[in-house]
Design a protein around this motif. Structure first.
Motif: not given
Length: 101
Positions: A16-20, A39
């Motif tokens: 669930g991160a904003s980007r990898d 993500h």
């Protein structure tokens, strides 16, 4: 038991991160683990698959050489990388230290 020609990589997945992002170290249950933020959500194995692909890309190996060994339903996972060389071990160390370019 892993094959002799495979490298076991301990990983801490942050779904669930904003980007990898691949890099950093986490003191996990399998020892020092590489942090992989993805993500993808932690649903139906999507975060695990995204982490496997991100690990392969960060190490510069084919996706087919990276497989999950343990931790399918956990944030703390063990991946196997087939056919590792000394350059792979060094790349992993740089990623854990956060000094990868």
């Amino acid at each position: 038991m892993p094959p002799q020609d495979a490298l076991t990589v301990a990983v801490r997945v942050k779904p669930g991160a904003s980007r990898d992002r691949v890099g950093g170290c986490f003191d996990g249950p399998h020892g020092p683990a590489l942090v992989i933020a993805v993500h993808a959500p932690a649903v139906d194995g999507r975060a695990t698959e995204a982490a496997r692909r991100a690990l392969a890309a960060a190490l510069g190996v084919r996706q087919s050489t990276v497989s999950l060994r343990a931790g399918a339903a956990s944030r703390d996972k063990l991946f196997l990388v087939d056919g590792p060389g000394p350059e792979l071990t060094e790349a992993l160390r740089r990623l854990r230290d956060g000094s990868a370019g």
